[in-house]
Design an enzyme around this catalytic site. Structure first.
Site, PDB file in Angstrom:
ATOM      1  N   LYS A   1      11.903  12.027   2.310  1.00  0.00           N
ATOM      2  CA  LYS A   1      12.275  11.679   3.537  1.00  0.00           C
ATOM      3  C   LYS A   1      13.290  10.309   3.319  1.00  0.00           C
ATOM      4  CE  LYS A   1       8.043  13.182   5.578  1.00  0.00           C
ATOM      5  NZ  LYS A   1       6.900  12.668   6.292  1.00  0.00           N
ATOM      6  N   GLY A   2      13.116   9.728   2.471  1.00  0.00           N
ATOM      7  CA  GLY A   2      13.725   8.389   2.073  1.00  0.00           C
ATOM      8  C   GLY A   2      15.457   8.307   2.325  1.00  0.00           C
TER       9      GLY A   2
ATOM     10  N   GLU B   1      20.161   9.835  -2.880  1.00  0.00           N
ATOM     11  CA  GLU B   1      18.830   9.136  -2.983  1.00  0.00           C
ATOM     12  C   GLU B   1      18.671   7.721  -2.545  1.00  0.00           C
ATOM     13  OE1 GLU B   1      15.804   9.978  -3.302  1.00  0.00           O
ATOM     14  OE2 GLU B   1      15.014  10.242  -5.347  1.00  0.00           O
TER      15      GLU B   1
ATOM     16  N   ASP C   1      13.835   5.032  -9.436  1.00  0.00           N
ATOM     17  CA  ASP C   1      12.852   4.157 -10.176  1.00  0.00           C
ATOM     18  C   ASP C   1      12.482   4.523 -11.575  1.00  0.00           C
ATOM     19  OD1 ASP C   1      10.886   2.120 -10.691  1.00  0.00           O
ATOM     20  OD2 ASP C   1       9.781   2.537  -8.617  1.00  0.00           O
TER      21      ASP C   1
ATOM     22  N   LYS D   1      16.518   0.940  -9.941  1.00  0.00           N
ATOM     23  CA  LYS D   1      15.498   0.025 -10.302  1.00  0.00           C
ATOM     24  C   LYS D   1      15.341   0.162 -11.740  1.00  0.00           C
ATOM     25  CE  LYS D   1      11.958  -0.312  -7.623  1.00  0.00           C
ATOM     26  NZ  LYS D   1      10.535  -0.140  -7.364  1.00  0.00           N
TER      27      LYS D   1
ATOM     28  N   PHE E   1       8.129  -3.604  -5.133  1.00  0.00           N
ATOM     29  CA  PHE E   1       7.943  -2.558  -4.130  1.00  0.00           C
ATOM     30  C   PHE E   1       8.834  -2.905  -2.908  1.00  0.00           C
ATOM     31  CE2 PHE E   1       5.445  -0.411  -0.917  1.00  0.00           C
ATOM     32  CZ  PHE E   1       5.525   0.705  -1.402  1.00  0.00           C
TER      33      PHE E   1
ATOM     34  N   ARG F   1      10.293   2.495   7.292  1.00  0.00           N
ATOM     35  CA  ARG F   1      11.586   3.397   7.234  1.00  0.00           C
ATOM     36  C   ARG F   1      12.635   3.042   8.077  1.00  0.00           C
ATOM     37  NH1 ARG F   1      10.633   7.793   3.834  1.00  0.00           N
ATOM     38  NH2 ARG F   1       8.612   8.732   3.705  1.00  0.00           N
TER      39      ARG F   1
END
Length: 182
Positions: free
Chosen positions: A43-44, A99, A103, A131, A152, A165
């Site tokens: 969902k990001g 995206e 990570d 990252k 994070f 979000r």
């Protein structure tokens, strides 16, 4: 209300706008005549993808997959799970995966390999954040908004337990928020 849980802003709202404009120009140079599929990993990706495609004034198609590897925690579990597969055929098509963050590299590498297996003509990755310190696989996105340190982060699509979000920026979450629940 959500701001009280943020320790530090890493990417401001204005910086995000500048990144999206820059990436839009790069993608226009490379794909304006190729009718690509912009594939969002839910969902990001939603805020980033929505803002990014507004920068593109040429034909494109959008599609989504729901892929997960965090499963509610603060680190990738290592298990990549397809919750909703792509319904659009990719054979002989250019695909640009949009995206929010790359990570560990596990999720994105799995999706890239799957799309290539399905016959995509090319597969590129456009990410708002990279990252590299979190990487466990050798993977480098093609289009990188900004490299960030191993931390994070939440906001602008990224979440912790489905919260944060909707922040218009990206920031680090105060450790007390997630340490108390682990």
């Amino acid at each position: 209300m959500l701001e009280k849980d943020i320790e530090k802003i890493l990417i401001s709202e204005n910086e995000i706008k500048a990144i999206v404009e820059r990436l839009g120009k790069e993608l226009t140079d490379d794909f304006h005549d190729k009718f690509p599929i912009f594939l969002g990993l839910l969902k990001g990706c939603v805020p980033f993808m929505a803002d990014l495609i507004k920068q593109l004034d040429w034909p494109l198609e959008i599609a989504f997959m729901n892929i997960s590897s965090y499963h509610g925690g603060t680190e990738s579990s290592g298990e990549v799970k397809i919750d909703m597969d792509l319904g659009t055929p990719v054979k002989n098509r250019h695909v640009v995966i949009t995206e929010d963050i790359v990570d560990s590299g596990r999720t994105i590498q799995s999706v890239v390999e799957l799309l290539k297996y399905r016959g995509a003509k090319s597969v590129s990755v456009a990410t708002l954040m990279d990252k590299p310190e979190g990487r466990v696989l050798d993977f480098t996105p093609h289009y990188i908004g900004k490299s960030i340190p191993k931390a994070f982060v939440v906001g602008y699509g990224l979440d912790y337990q489905e919260k944060y979000r909707n922040l218009p920026y990206v920031g680090t979450l105060k450790p007390k928020i997630y340490m108390s629940e682990e």
